[in-house]
Design a protein around this motif. Sequence first.
Motif, PDB file in Angstrom:
ATOM      1  N   ASP A  63       0.861  -1.188   0.000  1.00 57.99           N
ATOM      2  CA  ASP A  63       0.000   0.000   0.000  1.00 57.99           C
ATOM      3  C   ASP A  63       0.900   1.243   0.000  1.00 57.99           C
ATOM      4  OD1 ASP A  63      -1.979   1.840   0.238  1.00 57.99           O
ATOM      5  OD2 ASP A  63      -2.960   0.886   1.957  1.00 57.99           O
ATOM      6  N   ILE A  64       1.572   1.477  -1.140  1.00 55.19           N
ATOM      7  CA  ILE A  64       2.606   2.527  -1.211  1.00 55.19           C
ATOM      8  C   ILE A  64       2.091   3.909  -0.786  1.00 55.19           C
ATOM      9  CG2 ILE A  64       4.304   3.677  -2.707  1.00 55.19           C
ATOM     10  CD1 ILE A  64       4.359   1.113  -4.396  1.00 55.19           C
ATOM     11  N   PRO A  65       0.920   4.364  -1.267  1.00 61.73           N
ATOM     12  CA  PRO A  65       0.516   5.731  -0.916  1.00 61.73           C
ATOM     13  C   PRO A  65       0.406   5.951   0.598  1.00 61.73           C
ATOM     14  CG  PRO A  65      -0.955   4.814  -2.591  1.00 61.73           C
ATOM     15  CD  PRO A  65      -0.052   3.706  -2.152  1.00 61.73           C
ATOM     16  N   ARG A  66      -0.213   4.997   1.297  1.00 62.65           N
ATOM     17  CA  ARG A  66      -0.414   5.190   2.742  1.00 62.65           C
ATOM     18  C   ARG A  66       0.885   4.992   3.516  1.00 62.65           C
ATOM     19  NH1 ARG A  66      -5.186   1.544   4.153  1.00 62.65           N
ATOM     20  NH2 ARG A  66      -5.301   2.657   6.122  1.00 62.65           N
ATOM     21  N   LEU A  67       1.704   4.028   3.101  1.00 63.06           N
ATOM     22  CA  LEU A  67       2.957   3.784   3.821  1.00 63.06           C
ATOM     23  C   LEU A  67       3.953   4.922   3.597  1.00 63.06           C
ATOM     24  CD1 LEU A  67       3.453  -0.038   3.116  1.00 63.06           C
ATOM     25  CD2 LEU A  67       2.251   1.050   5.003  1.00 63.06           C
ATOM     26  N   ALA A  68       4.026   5.420   2.355  1.00 65.29           N
ATOM     27  CA  ALA A  68       4.956   6.519   2.053  1.00 65.29           C
ATOM     28  C   ALA A  68       4.541   7.788   2.798  1.00 65.29           C
ATOM     29  CB  ALA A  68       5.018   6.771   0.551  1.00 65.29           C
ATOM     30  N   ALA A  69       3.224   7.966   2.986  1.00 60.42           N
ATOM     31  CA  ALA A  69       2.758   9.151   3.722  1.00 60.42           C
ATOM     32  C   ALA A  69       3.216   9.086   5.181  1.00 60.42           C
ATOM     33  CB  ALA A  69       1.231   9.261   3.633  1.00 60.42           C
ATOM     34  N   VAL A  70       3.148   7.892   5.784  1.00 62.96           N
ATOM     35  CA  VAL A  70       3.617   7.720   7.166  1.00 62.96           C
ATOM     36  C   VAL A  70       5.113   8.018   7.245  1.00 62.96           C
ATOM     37  CG1 VAL A  70       4.003   6.018   9.000  1.00 62.96           C
ATOM     38  CG2 VAL A  70       1.831   6.021   7.742  1.00 62.96           C
ATOM     39  N   ALA A  71       5.879   7.501   6.278  1.00 56.94           N
ATOM     40  CA  ALA A  71       7.331   7.715   6.266  1.00 56.94           C
ATOM     41  C   ALA A  71       7.643   9.198   6.109  1.00 56.94           C
ATOM     42  CB  ALA A  71       7.969   6.905   5.144  1.00 56.94           C
ATOM     43  N   ARG A  72       6.947   9.855   5.191  1.00 61.11           N
ATOM     44  CA  ARG A  72       7.193  11.283   4.917  1.00 61.11           C
ATOM     45  C   ARG A  72       6.995  12.132   6.170  1.00 61.11           C
ATOM     46  NH1 ARG A  72       7.267  13.946  -0.515  1.00 61.11           N
ATOM     47  NH2 ARG A  72       8.322  11.949  -0.572  1.00 61.11           N
ATOM     48  N   GLU A  73       5.909  11.834   6.877  1.00 55.96           N
ATOM     49  CA  GLU A  73       5.606  12.560   8.126  1.00 55.96           C
ATOM     50  C   GLU A  73       6.778  12.484   9.103  1.00 55.96           C
ATOM     51  OE1 GLU A  73       2.176  11.164  10.598  1.00 55.96           O
ATOM     52  OE2 GLU A  73       1.166  11.501   8.660  1.00 55.96           O
ATOM     53  N   ALA A  74       7.459  11.317   9.105  1.00 52.63           N
ATOM     54  CA  ALA A  74       8.550  11.096  10.062  1.00 52.63           C
ATOM     55  C   ALA A  74       9.916  11.456   9.470  1.00 52.63           C
ATOM     56  CB  ALA A  74       8.538   9.632  10.505  1.00 52.63           C
ATOM     57  N   GLY A  75       9.940  12.009   8.256  1.00 53.46           N
ATOM     58  CA  GLY A  75      11.211  12.377   7.627  1.00 53.46           C
ATOM     59  C   GLY A  75      12.023  11.174   7.162  1.00 53.46           C
ATOM     60  N   VAL A  76      11.339  10.046   6.893  1.00 52.82           N
ATOM     61  CA  VAL A  76      12.010   8.814   6.475  1.00 52.82           C
ATOM     62  C   VAL A  76      11.901   8.673   4.954  1.00 52.82           C
ATOM     63  CG1 VAL A  76      11.840   6.276   6.595  1.00 52.82           C
ATOM     64  CG2 VAL A  76      11.592   7.658   8.680  1.00 52.82           C
ATOM     65  N   THR A  77      13.006   8.273   4.297  1.00 53.14           N
ATOM     66  CA  THR A  77      13.033   8.096   2.843  1.00 53.14           C
ATOM     67  C   THR A  77      12.348   6.790   2.453  1.00 53.14           C
ATOM     68  OG1 THR A  77      15.112   9.302   2.684  1.00 53.14           O
ATOM     69  CG2 THR A  77      14.589   7.837   0.849  1.00 53.14           C
ATOM     70  N   THR A  78      11.383   6.868   1.541  1.00 52.37           N
ATOM     71  CA  THR A  78      10.733   5.644   1.051  1.00 52.37           C
ATOM     72  C   THR A  78      11.399   5.198  -0.239  1.00 52.37           C
ATOM     73  OG1 THR A  78       8.618   6.279   2.019  1.00 52.37           O
ATOM     74  CG2 THR A  78       8.555   4.610   0.286  1.00 52.37           C
ATOM     75  N   MET A  79      11.876   3.948  -0.218  1.00 53.69           N
ATOM     76  CA  MET A  79      12.549   3.350  -1.376  1.00 53.69           C
ATOM     77  C   MET A  79      11.687   2.173  -1.818  1.00 53.69           C
ATOM     78  SD  MET A  79      16.314   1.684  -1.124  1.00 53.69           S
ATOM     79  CE  MET A  79      16.952   0.539  -2.334  1.00 53.69           C
ATOM     80  N   VAL A  80      11.353   2.119  -3.114  1.00 48.28           N
ATOM     81  CA  VAL A  80      10.470   1.055  -3.606  1.00 48.28           C
ATOM     82  C   VAL A  80      11.160   0.291  -4.735  1.00 48.28           C
ATOM     83  CG1 VAL A  80       8.236   0.505  -4.637  1.00 48.28           C
ATOM     84  CG2 VAL A  80       8.402   2.401  -3.019  1.00 48.28           C
ATOM     85  N   ASP A  81      11.233  -1.028  -4.581  1.00 54.97           N
ATOM     86  CA  ASP A  81      11.713  -1.894  -5.664  1.00 54.97           C
ATOM     87  C   ASP A  81      10.506  -2.178  -6.557  1.00 54.97           C
ATOM     88  OD1 ASP A  81      12.489  -4.045  -7.287  1.00 54.97           O
ATOM     89  OD2 ASP A  81      13.816  -4.884  -5.757  1.00 54.97           O
ATOM     90  N   ASN A  82      10.549  -1.606  -7.763  1.00 49.88           N
ATOM     91  CA  ASN A  82       9.384  -1.664  -8.669  1.00 49.88           C
ATOM     92  C   ASN A  82       9.590  -2.684  -9.791  1.00 49.88           C
ATOM     93  OD1 ASN A  82       6.803  -0.604  -9.307  1.00 49.88           O
ATOM     94  ND2 ASN A  82       7.653   0.813 -10.826  1.00 49.88           N
ATOM     95  N   THR A  83      10.537  -3.609  -9.585  1.00 48.32           N
ATOM     96  CA  THR A  83      10.909  -4.570 -10.630  1.00 48.32           C
ATOM     97  C   THR A  83       9.705  -5.360 -11.158  1.00 48.32           C
ATOM     98  OG1 THR A  83      13.104  -4.849  -9.670  1.00 48.32           O
ATOM     99  CG2 THR A  83      12.360  -6.594 -11.133  1.00 48.32           C
ATOM    100  N   PHE A  84       8.892  -5.922 -10.248  1.00 49.27           N
ATOM    101  CA  PHE A  84       7.787  -6.795 -10.676  1.00 49.27           C
ATOM    102  C   PHE A  84       6.686  -6.014 -11.392  1.00 49.27           C
ATOM    103  CE2 PHE A  84       7.795 -10.995  -8.068  1.00 49.27           C
ATOM    104  CZ  PHE A  84       9.175 -11.090  -8.150  1.00 49.27           C
ATOM    105  N   ALA A  85       6.526  -4.727 -11.038  1.00 47.96           N
ATOM    106  CA  ALA A  85       5.388  -3.974 -11.587  1.00 47.96           C
ATOM    107  C   ALA A  85       5.733  -3.282 -12.905  1.00 47.96           C
ATOM    108  CB  ALA A  85       4.911  -2.949 -10.564  1.00 47.96           C
ATOM    109  N   THR A  86       6.971  -2.838 -13.052  1.00 48.50           N
ATOM    110  CA  THR A  86       7.413  -1.987 -14.169  1.00 48.50           C
ATOM    111  C   THR A  86       6.721  -0.619 -14.064  1.00 48.50           C
ATOM    112  OG1 THR A  86       5.790  -2.263 -15.978  1.00 48.50           O
ATOM    113  CG2 THR A  86       7.436  -4.027 -15.691  1.00 48.50           C
ATOM    114  N   PRO A  87       7.321   0.424 -14.655  1.00 46.88           N
ATOM    115  CA  PRO A  87       6.693   1.756 -14.577  1.00 46.88           C
ATOM    116  C   PRO A  87       5.380   1.846 -15.352  1.00 46.88           C
ATOM    117  CG  PRO A  87       8.802   1.855 -15.763  1.00 46.88           C
ATOM    118  CD  PRO A  87       8.662   0.470 -15.245  1.00 46.88           C
ATOM    119  N   LEU A  88       5.050   0.812 -16.126  1.00 52.77           N
ATOM    120  CA  LEU A  88       3.770   0.860 -16.838  1.00 52.77           C
ATOM    121  C   LEU A  88       2.605   0.554 -15.904  1.00 52.77           C
ATOM    122  CD1 LEU A  88       4.777  -0.775 -20.195  1.00 52.77           C
ATOM    123  CD2 LEU A  88       4.457   1.627 -19.647  1.00 52.77           C
ATOM    124  N   LEU A  89       2.848  -0.283 -14.893  1.00 55.37           N
ATOM    125  CA  LEU A  89       1.760  -0.657 -13.981  1.00 55.37           C
ATOM    126  C   LEU A  89       1.759   0.191 -12.713  1.00 55.37           C
ATOM    127  CD1 LEU A  89       1.823  -4.564 -14.228  1.00 55.37           C
ATOM    128  CD2 LEU A  89       0.708  -2.895 -15.725  1.00 55.37           C
TER     129      LEU A  89
END
Length: 405
Positions: free
Chosen positions: A173-199
Amino acid sequence: MTSNDTPRSGTNLRPGSRTVHPPVPSVEGSDPLDPPLYQSHVFGFSDTATTANALATPGAPYIYGRYDNPTVSAFEMAMSDLEGGVAARAASSGMGAITAVLWSLLRSGDHVVTQNCLYGGTQSYLDDLVERWGVTVTPVDAGDPDSVRAAIRPNTRVLLLETIANPTVEVADIPRLAAVAREAGVTTMVDNTFATPLLCRPIEHGADVVVHSATKYLGGHADVLGGVAVFADTDTHERVTRASVDLGATLDPFAAWLLLRGTRTLGVRVARQCANAQELAELLRADPRVAAVHYPGLAEHPTHETARSVLTDGYGGMLSFELAGGRSAGQAFAEAVRLASLAPSLGDVKTLVTHAASVSHRTLSADQLSRAGIGEGLIRVSVGIEEVADLWADFQQALDTAEGA
Ligand SMILES: *Cc1c(COP(=O)(O)O)cnc(C)c1O
């Protein structure tokens, strides 16, 4: 084609020097339709000041292949554009990209929050950071923002996610998890290999860094190793670029050229892989020899609703299923396929299968397998672009063989 008659090339040289200094053709009056391959690892200059300046300022002009190269830059620009980032740094493999990012973002004593089940190479690098650098890691459920919030400490630097996890194909759930990280000043890193930028384009969902094993879908033809990290901000790009230059994890220009060639057909490949995977998932689900099918495009998949909001244009080409016959059936199925190949990779135009318990996750005990949600009869499929009827015929004969095992 014209020849660029520099003082170093010319007929006044002896043959032994002329072999070393052939005329260099340049193209004038027309543009190449595709990025040229500059395999040269070094560029020449006419004065020392410009040479020194090029060494001191990364980016322009090109000087040395470990820093950058025009063909590699073309691949980086293509990936940054596809992912909606501000810049990208290519690497010699997916692990080259992942280690360069983690190495530049973390120092000893830092804390990382990760999703439960990570790609094996990433997990192994984190284990090393824990053992030798005093980094601490807390794995959490990638569907639960509250568990991420609870795991974050003052020294947390990175939240590490995979868009689609291996081999359970659960969608984070990238949108909700990244929002929590952002609030705390934490960098969100996502391995997007399986999805590709098209999905999925994680930066649009609030991620700061996206990494790929370009070896997989971006290359698409099982003939090249590569990786890339795409950034939402220029500071992180610069930090990682410095680390990557020092580590020497740079992408080779020919690999970049192959990846650019692969990326041109990414759209048609992924569309076909998604359609084939959806159909195979539904056929497998209806077969009594199959105990469970994991595919985000099935309504009963635990992260189907998340997949509907995080993925666009399809649910991916990766699926897994559990054979009712357990470990021996899984092993027999993986060995019985004929059109598909037993091969521990993914994203190829050809369909590839692996048996998790005896191949990719062989070091896990029965207990660890069950905690990771991996049954002993689990087969992972990277669905290719073949005709789905032929794939289903192959799977049926392999299911027949597995049933007798
Ligand atoms: C393969 C893979 C990697 C590692 O990539 P390499 O190109 O093999 O270094 C990282 N993450 C995921 C999800 C992968 O599938």
